[in-house]
Design a protein around this motif. Structure first.
Motif, PDB file in Angstrom:
ATOM      1  N   CYS A  49     -38.456  12.840 -32.107  1.00  0.00           N
ATOM      2  CA  CYS A  49     -39.813  13.242 -31.757  1.00  0.00           C
ATOM      3  C   CYS A  49     -40.745  12.046 -31.851  1.00  0.00           C
ATOM      4  N   SER A  51     -44.264  12.535 -31.722  1.00  0.00           N
ATOM      5  CA  SER A  51     -45.591  12.941 -32.160  1.00  0.00           C
ATOM      6  C   SER A  51     -45.513  14.220 -32.980  1.00  0.00           C
ATOM      7  N   LYS A  53     -47.309  16.765 -32.410  1.00  0.00           N
ATOM      8  CA  LYS A  53     -47.381  17.844 -31.436  1.00  0.00           C
ATOM      9  C   LYS A  53     -45.984  18.214 -30.934  1.00  0.00           C
ATOM     10  N   GLU A  54     -45.161  17.226 -30.669  1.00  0.00           N
ATOM     11  CA  GLU A  54     -43.801  17.478 -30.205  1.00  0.00           C
ATOM     12  C   GLU A  54     -42.987  18.187 -31.290  1.00  0.00           C
ATOM     13  N   TYR A  57     -44.107  21.867 -31.411  1.00  0.00           N
ATOM     14  CA  TYR A  57     -43.552  22.710 -30.347  1.00  0.00           C
ATOM     15  C   TYR A  57     -42.083  23.036 -30.590  1.00  0.00           C
ATOM     16  N   LYS A  58     -41.327  22.082 -31.102  1.00  0.00           N
ATOM     17  CA  LYS A  58     -39.901  22.324 -31.367  1.00  0.00           C
ATOM     18  C   LYS A  58     -39.717  23.334 -32.499  1.00  0.00           C
ATOM     19  N   VAL A 105     -41.510  12.866 -23.165  1.00  0.00           N
ATOM     20  CA  VAL A 105     -41.764  14.199 -22.616  1.00  0.00           C
ATOM     21  C   VAL A 105     -43.242  14.253 -22.275  1.00  0.00           C
ATOM     22  N   GLU A 107     -46.249  16.712 -20.701  1.00  0.00           N
ATOM     23  CA  GLU A 107     -46.624  18.071 -20.304  1.00  0.00           C
ATOM     24  C   GLU A 107     -48.002  18.020 -19.658  1.00  0.00           C
ATOM     25  N   HIS A 115     -39.266  15.339 -18.394  1.00  0.00           N
ATOM     26  CA  HIS A 115     -38.459  14.638 -19.386  1.00  0.00           C
ATOM     27  C   HIS A 115     -38.013  13.336 -18.732  1.00  0.00           C
TER      28      HIS A 115
END
Length: 153
Positions: A49, A51, A53-54, A57-58, A105, A107, A115
């Motif tokens: 990851c 960040s 944020k990433e 989300y995971k 990634v 978004e 990706h």
């Protein structure tokens, strides 16, 4: 006998040892070892990851009740005990020879997700820099992303 024949995933033992060491340090600091903290630690150790944020989300896929603040607090705790260095979490060092498939990634606001491999990410950044006149013949050595201060995902 059958258990000995089963192959562990690559890196399983070192990841398990890292997790045990981090959990020990958290306990020494007086932290409770909750299921959410363990889940966050698993994602941080097993995923690449870039960040908070990433990571959020995971983990959100596994536990819909987890909040962004929990992720940030855990990252701060891990940084405080010396388990991670946040500046490395945001540093992406790549070159055209890198074969990492999911280096980036992206978004978009319409929830479109891209990706990008390290090679594609490298080319997108380099071409963007060229298009805006920032580079001519230079090559990118590394890219450091500053963490976003906006916390409402």
């Amino acid at each position: 006998m059958a258990n000995r024949d089963k192959k562990k995933p690559e890196g399983f033992h070192s990841t398990k040892m890292q997790k045990e060491l981090v959990l020990k340090k958290l306990k020494e600091k007086g932290c409770r070892i909750t299921k959410q903290r363990q889940m966050l630690l698993d994602v941080i150790l097993q995923e690449e990851c870039t960040s908070c944020k990433e990571i959020y989300y995971k983990v959100k896929k596994e536990d819909a009740k987890i909040g962004a603040a929990t992720v940030y607090r855990m990252i701060n705790l891990l940084e405080e005990i010396g388990a991670i260095r946040r500046e490395n979490m945001y540093k992406i060092a790549c070159c055209m020879e890198c074969d990492r498939n999911h280096a980036c990634v992206i978004e978009l606001d319409d929830h479109t997700v891209f990706h990008l491999s390290a090679q594609r990410w490298f080319m997108v950044i380099l071409e963007g820099l060229k298009a805006y006149g920032y580079v001519d013949k230079q090559q990118i050595a590394s890219i450091t992303l500053e963490p976003c201060l906006k916390t409402d995902f």
